[in-house]
Design a protein around this motif. Structure first.
Motif, PDB file in Angstrom:
ATOM      1  N   VAL A  62       1.059  -1.219   0.211  1.00  0.00           N
ATOM      2  CA  VAL A  62      -0.135  -0.015  -0.196  1.00  0.00           C
ATOM      3  C   VAL A  62       0.727   1.316  -0.023  1.00  0.00           C
ATOM      4  O   VAL A  62       0.422   2.335  -0.484  1.00  0.00           O
ATOM      5  N   GLU A  63       2.187   1.241   0.418  1.00  0.00           N
ATOM      6  CA  GLU A  63       3.064   2.180   0.250  1.00  0.00           C
ATOM      7  C   GLU A  63       3.843   2.436  -0.945  1.00  0.00           C
ATOM      8  O   GLU A  63       4.262   3.342  -1.123  1.00  0.00           O
ATOM      9  N   GLY A  64       3.853   1.289  -1.622  1.00  0.00           N
ATOM     10  CA  GLY A  64       4.659   1.205  -2.742  1.00  0.00           C
ATOM     11  C   GLY A  64       6.131   1.290  -2.610  1.00  0.00           C
ATOM     12  O   GLY A  64       6.922   1.713  -3.124  1.00  0.00           O
ATOM     13  N   GLY A  65       6.460   0.332  -1.614  1.00  0.00           N
ATOM     14  CA  GLY A  65       8.057   0.266  -1.187  1.00  0.00           C
ATOM     15  C   GLY A  65       8.348  -1.112  -1.564  1.00  0.00           C
ATOM     16  O   GLY A  65       7.780  -2.071  -1.711  1.00  0.00           O
ATOM     17  N   ALA A  66       9.692  -1.279  -1.258  1.00  0.00           N
ATOM     18  CA  ALA A  66      10.353  -2.643  -1.587  1.00  0.00           C
ATOM     19  C   ALA A  66      10.061  -3.494  -0.483  1.00  0.00           C
ATOM     20  O   ALA A  66       9.902  -4.769  -0.633  1.00  0.00           O
ATOM     21  N   ARG A  67      10.332  -2.891   0.795  1.00  0.00           N
ATOM     22  CA  ARG A  67      10.002  -3.831   1.922  1.00  0.00           C
ATOM     23  C   ARG A  67       9.410  -3.110   2.997  1.00  0.00           C
ATOM     24  O   ARG A  67       9.764  -1.735   3.055  1.00  0.00           O
ATOM     25  N   ALA A  68       8.749  -3.736   3.949  1.00  0.00           N
ATOM     26  CA  ALA A  68       8.189  -3.057   5.320  1.00  0.00           C
ATOM     27  C   ALA A  68       8.634  -3.670   6.393  1.00  0.00           C
ATOM     28  O   ALA A  68       8.779  -5.102   6.268  1.00  0.00           O
ATOM     29  N   PHE A  69       8.818  -3.092   7.630  1.00  0.00           N
ATOM     30  CA  PHE A  69       9.072  -3.856   8.708  1.00  0.00           C
ATOM     31  C   PHE A  69       8.203  -3.380  10.009  1.00  0.00           C
ATOM     32  O   PHE A  69       8.116  -1.994  10.257  1.00  0.00           O
ATOM     33  N   ALA A  70       7.823  -4.087  10.727  1.00  0.00           N
ATOM     34  CA  ALA A  70       6.982  -3.745  11.784  1.00  0.00           C
ATOM     35  C   ALA A  70       7.671  -3.939  13.120  1.00  0.00           C
ATOM     36  O   ALA A  70       8.173  -4.958  13.375  1.00  0.00           O
ATOM     37  N   MET A  75       8.277   4.525  18.326  1.00  0.00           N
ATOM     38  CA  MET A  75       9.724   4.901  18.698  1.00  0.00           C
ATOM     39  C   MET A  75      10.591   3.860  18.648  1.00  0.00           C
ATOM     40  O   MET A  75      11.637   4.253  18.386  1.00  0.00           O
ATOM     41  N   ALA A  76      10.111   2.495  18.645  1.00  0.00           N
ATOM     42  CA  ALA A  76      11.145   1.543  18.294  1.00  0.00           C
ATOM     43  C   ALA A  76      11.541   1.788  16.785  1.00  0.00           C
ATOM     44  O   ALA A  76      12.667   1.381  16.514  1.00  0.00           O
ATOM     45  N   ALA A  77      10.594   2.063  15.858  1.00  0.00           N
ATOM     46  CA  ALA A  77      10.962   2.192  14.648  1.00  0.00           C
ATOM     47  C   ALA A  77      11.931   3.428  14.461  1.00  0.00           C
ATOM     48  O   ALA A  77      12.957   3.198  13.686  1.00  0.00           O
ATOM     49  N   LEU A  78      11.531   4.526  15.118  1.00  0.00           N
ATOM     50  CA  LEU A  78      12.365   5.498  14.914  1.00  0.00           C
ATOM     51  C   LEU A  78      13.964   5.350  15.630  1.00  0.00           C
ATOM     52  O   LEU A  78      14.897   5.682  15.012  1.00  0.00           O
ATOM     53  N   THR A  79      13.904   4.709  16.635  1.00  0.00           N
ATOM     54  CA  THR A  79      15.319   4.166  17.059  1.00  0.00           C
ATOM     55  C   THR A  79      16.015   3.409  16.168  1.00  0.00           C
ATOM     56  O   THR A  79      17.191   3.875  15.748  1.00  0.00           O
ATOM     57  N   THR A  80      15.452   2.376  15.472  1.00  0.00           N
ATOM     58  CA  THR A  80      16.233   1.649  14.467  1.00  0.00           C
ATOM     59  C   THR A  80      16.576   2.440  13.244  1.00  0.00           C
ATOM     60  O   THR A  80      17.628   2.264  12.759  1.00  0.00           O
ATOM     61  N   LEU A  81      15.585   3.334  12.695  1.00  0.00           N
ATOM     62  CA  LEU A  81      16.177   4.291  11.774  1.00  0.00           C
ATOM     63  C   LEU A  81      17.382   5.010  12.263  1.00  0.00           C
ATOM     64  O   LEU A  81      18.170   5.375  11.376  1.00  0.00           O
ATOM     65  N   ILE A 219      17.818  -1.710   6.933  1.00  0.00           N
ATOM     66  CA  ILE A 219      16.796  -2.100   7.934  1.00  0.00           C
ATOM     67  C   ILE A 219      16.571  -3.467   8.413  1.00  0.00           C
ATOM     68  O   ILE A 219      16.372  -3.696   9.637  1.00  0.00           O
ATOM     69  N   GLU A 220      16.544  -4.376   7.660  1.00  0.00           N
ATOM     70  CA  GLU A 220      16.233  -5.812   7.961  1.00  0.00           C
ATOM     71  C   GLU A 220      17.271  -6.237   8.817  1.00  0.00           C
ATOM     72  O   GLU A 220      17.096  -6.911   9.716  1.00  0.00           O
ATOM     73  N   PHE A 221      18.558  -5.880   8.602  1.00  0.00           N
ATOM     74  CA  PHE A 221      19.558  -6.363   9.478  1.00  0.00           C
ATOM     75  C   PHE A 221      19.420  -5.767  10.909  1.00  0.00           C
ATOM     76  O   PHE A 221      19.514  -6.644  11.783  1.00  0.00           O
ATOM     77  N   LEU A 222      18.995  -4.463  10.986  1.00  0.00           N
ATOM     78  CA  LEU A 222      18.929  -3.842  12.206  1.00  0.00           C
ATOM     79  C   LEU A 222      17.644  -4.578  13.075  1.00  0.00           C
ATOM     80  O   LEU A 222      17.604  -4.726  14.058  1.00  0.00           O
ATOM     81  N   GLY A 227      16.297  -6.930  17.473  1.00  0.00           N
ATOM     82  CA  GLY A 227      15.038  -7.711  17.977  1.00  0.00           C
ATOM     83  C   GLY A 227      13.758  -6.915  18.355  1.00  0.00           C
ATOM     84  O   GLY A 227      12.786  -7.348  19.087  1.00  0.00           O
ATOM     85  N   ALA A 228      13.693  -5.666  17.771  1.00  0.00           N
ATOM     86  CA  ALA A 228      12.681  -4.698  17.884  1.00  0.00           C
ATOM     87  C   ALA A 228      11.623  -5.066  16.997  1.00  0.00           C
ATOM     88  O   ALA A 228      11.334  -4.336  15.906  1.00  0.00           O
ATOM     89  N   VAL A 229      10.727  -6.286  17.260  1.00  0.00           N
ATOM     90  CA  VAL A 229       9.788  -6.682  16.420  1.00  0.00           C
ATOM     91  C   VAL A 229       8.578  -6.828  16.592  1.00  0.00           C
ATOM     92  O   VAL A 229       8.108  -7.075  18.017  1.00  0.00           O
TER      93      VAL A 229
END
Length: 381
Positions: A62-70, A75-81, A219-222, A227-229
């Motif tokens: 729905v975003e039109g991206g290669a991959r998404a990560f949940a 804040m966990a998403a931003l920390t990984t960023l 992002i997949e590696f991080l 382990g922020a899944v």
């Protein structure tokens, strides 16, 4: 296939063995191997889980991206960023942004050598002036939280490409149904999925979506290493919520515009911030790069002394942090979401004690407006 159809079909057909219409929940920490050196495609849930994978595939589509990560929170998403960058790197970010993001930058990652400059991202010239030789990324909330400033993402995308920057857009307020930043030049999209994507105030989640495989691999590696899944049950809840995103957001946008127009004419309100109002400086940009104006309205009361009585008089709108759910929520940013910002920064930005943020829910608009009117007049109801 249009996006609302894609949302409704999230997860459909992902269990061919049983034909289940609803995505199954796989609450398994680990998965058996058929034999030495063999795998079903799932080994350990930190690395991949079938339910989370369905969610991530739907979000990427729905975003039109290669991959998404949940992730287990925004804040966990931003920390990984932030972990994509190194000590000594410099980022430019929106000045009017969520207080939790500011806290993460200033009280965590600054200690690790990541520098952030905050600027008015509605003005590309201000962004350009903030860039340094060691600038690696531009992070924009669009619209911003809580004053709903709107940036020209296409213009900023061109600037980022010209300067070799990673362009990151926090699109929490508008969701992929209303705004698709990857199509406007962003490299990575961030969502606090707790908000509109979840939509029911019953889960915590965050999302990163990468446009290109290169960023997806990093992002997949991080994601796996730290382990922020997101857990399987919350992943299932989020798949379920995506199916109603379009109808929820459309209803919330219509009600938010009605509420904003009501507040605009109220004698106890001195200013209203909503991109759908005719005099909002970002309205024309959103008309061009989005399909709606969102469901968050901020406004100022005549005096900060009125805020407590206003909150106590509400009967439908609930005084609580967060936004984007089915229930209308009212927040006082200076005392809640932005309280960790230094007072002088809040004052400069306009996040003062008279400012109220309203996340419009799914209530009947006439009932909601009546409740706000009664509370603004100080009636207990």
């Amino acid at each position: 296939m249009r996006i609302d159809t894609r949302l409704v079909r999230a997860g459909l057909g992902t269990d061919p063995r049983t034909g289940a219409v609803s995505t199954p929940i796989h609450p398994s920490a680990t998965f058996a191997h058929p034999g030495l050196g063999q795998s079903t495609g799932f080994d350990y849930s930190r690395t991949a889980n079938p339910t989370r994978r369905v969610l991530e595939q739907a979000l990427a589509e729905v975003e039109g991206g290669a991959r998404a990560f949940a992730f287990p929170s925004g804040m966990a998403a931003l920390t990984t960023l932030c972990l994509l960058f190194r000590p000594g790197d410099h980022l430019v970010a929106s000045d009017d942004l969520y207080g939790g993001t500011y806290r993460l930058f200033e009280r965590v990652f600054r200690e690790y050598g990541l520098e952030v400059t905050y600027t008015d991202t509605t003005a590309p010239e201000s962004v350009g002036a903030a860039l340094r030789p060691n600038t690696r990324a531009l992070l924009v909330e669009n619209p911003t939280n809580p004053l709903l400033k709107v940036a020209d993402l296409e213009a900023l995308g061109r600037l980022a490409r010209d300067r070799g920057l990673v362009f990151v857009v926090d699109s929490t307020f508008l969701t992929p149904y209303l705004q698709r930043p990857l199509e406007l030049g962003a490299d990575i999209v961030v969502h606090s999925a707790t908000k509109f994507l979840g939509g029911h105030n019953d889960l915590l989640a965050g999302v990163l979506v990468a446009r290109e495989p290169e960023w997806a691999e990093r992002i997949e590696f991080l994601h796996n290493t730290t382990g922020a899944v997101l857990d399987p049950f919350s992943s299932w809840l989020l798949v379920r919520s995506l199916k109603t995103l379009a109808v929820r957001v459309e209803r919330q946008c219509r009600t938010a515009e009605a509420v904003a127009r009501f507040l605009l004419g109220h004698p106890e309100v001195t200013r209203v911030y909503y991109p759908g109002l005719p005099d909002h400086p970002g309205r024309e940009i959103l008309e061009r790069q989005a399909r709606g104006f969102g469901a968050v309205v901020s406004f100022r009361l005549r005096s900060a002394d009125q805020v407590s009585g206003f909150l106590e008089s509400l009967r439908l709108a609930t005084f609580a942090e967060s936004l984007g759910g089915a229930e209308t929520l009212v927040t006082v940013p200076s005392r809640q979401t932005h309280c960790d910002m230094p007072p002088e920064v809040r004052e400069r930005l306009g996040v003062t004690d008279d400012l109220v943020r309203l996340s419009v829910g799914l209530e009947n608009p006439e009932d909601l407006i009546a409740d706000l009117d009664r509370a603004l007049q100080g009636e207990s109801g």
